[in-house]
Design a protein around this motif. Structure first.
Motif: not given
Length: 278
Positions: A196-206
């Motif tokens: 999975y792309p790391a951007t998914l984690v960044d989005t959920k983290s926000v």
């Protein structure tokens, strides 16, 4: 420094053990070296089906390469991870599996886990060569980036070697280590942005905000994983065809240096008592 000279002096033995591992692994098989591709390709097919067609994970297209092939994107992270997992699994058991040799013959013990790194690296070079061909076929412009890819491969090899050295010693004294490793690697893989792309984690983290009322976010903790930055090196060079961020290089160099230095220190301190401990 003396220990490094001792390792250098055993380079012929290390080479012989490495080639023994390479030749013995696929001895008397029809496909030979091609078997090294079977496991990553099988995982690629499974993960592509589950995450691309079922869960519908969609990483960004390569920038500026324009590549948008999930299976190739996946392999750019999966092959480095497979190398790491192989080195840790086999390296951790290298001393225990060669207990009779250690107890009967005097030699530089460190060559046993390092031979695992060498044989896994040999197979990894073959796999990466196939990946480069596949990237070129689908339109990637990989050739100019190959020197930096080789640097990233060396950094990962040093990182993996350091972990293998420490875990091989731990496995001699605590045989539960081998069972812990298999569980830890499964957890580590899913905590690394490979499928999975790391951007998914960044989005959920926000969306979640700070943890427990602090400014620390899930993304802050997630980005502490050195393998995230190492995988970023390979993805950016191979899939995006551009220079990785400086922070990824710094993290990767630091992780490799700390791991191999600690690994050498730990192994040196316990090497002389291995025969008795086994």
């Amino acid at each position: 420094m003396n220990y490094l000279k001792e390792i250098f002096g055993a380079r012929e033995l290390l080479t012989n053990l490495t080639m023994r591992e390479v030749r013995g692994k696929y001895k008397r098989t029809v496909l030979g070296q091609l078997w090294s591709l079977v496991n990553p390709l099988a995982l690629m097919l499974i993960y592509t089906f589950v995450f691309k067609f079922v869960i519908k994970v969609q990483p960004d297209a390569g920038s500026p390469s324009g590549l948008n092939v999930f299976a190739i994107w996946l392999l750019c992270g999966l092959l480095p991870w497979t190398f790491l997992a192989t080195v840790i699994n086999q390296g951790a058991g290298s001393l225990v599996e060669n207990a009779n040799l250690i107890q009967k013959v005097s030699f530089t013990r460190i060559v046993l886990p390092l031979a695992v790194v060498g044989s896994a690296g040999y197979n990894w070079m073959f796999e990466m060569g196939v990946l480069v061909i596949a990237l070129t076929v689908v339109g990637g412009f990989v050739i100019p980036w190959i020197p930096l890819v080789l640097v990233a491969m060396v950094l990962l090899a040093l990182f993996a070697a350091g972990l293998a050295l420490m875990l091989s010693i731990a496995n001699v004294h605590f045989r539960d280590t081998q069972y812990f490793i298999s569980i830890a690697l499964q957890m580590w893989m899913y905590l690394t942005p490979i499928i999975y792309p790391a951007t998914l984690v960044d989005t959920k983290s926000v969306e979640l905000g700070g943890l427990a009322g602090t400014r620390i976010t899930v993304a802050d903790i997630f980005h502490l994983n050195p393998m995230e930055h190492i995988v970023n090196l390979f993805r950016t060079l191979l899939y995006d065809n551009r220079m990785p961020d400086l922070s990824d290089w710094v993290w990767s160099f630091s992780a490799a240096a700390v791991s191999i230095v600690l690994g050498l220190i730990v192994f040196q301190r316990h090497a002389r008592g291995l025969a008795e401990a086994l």
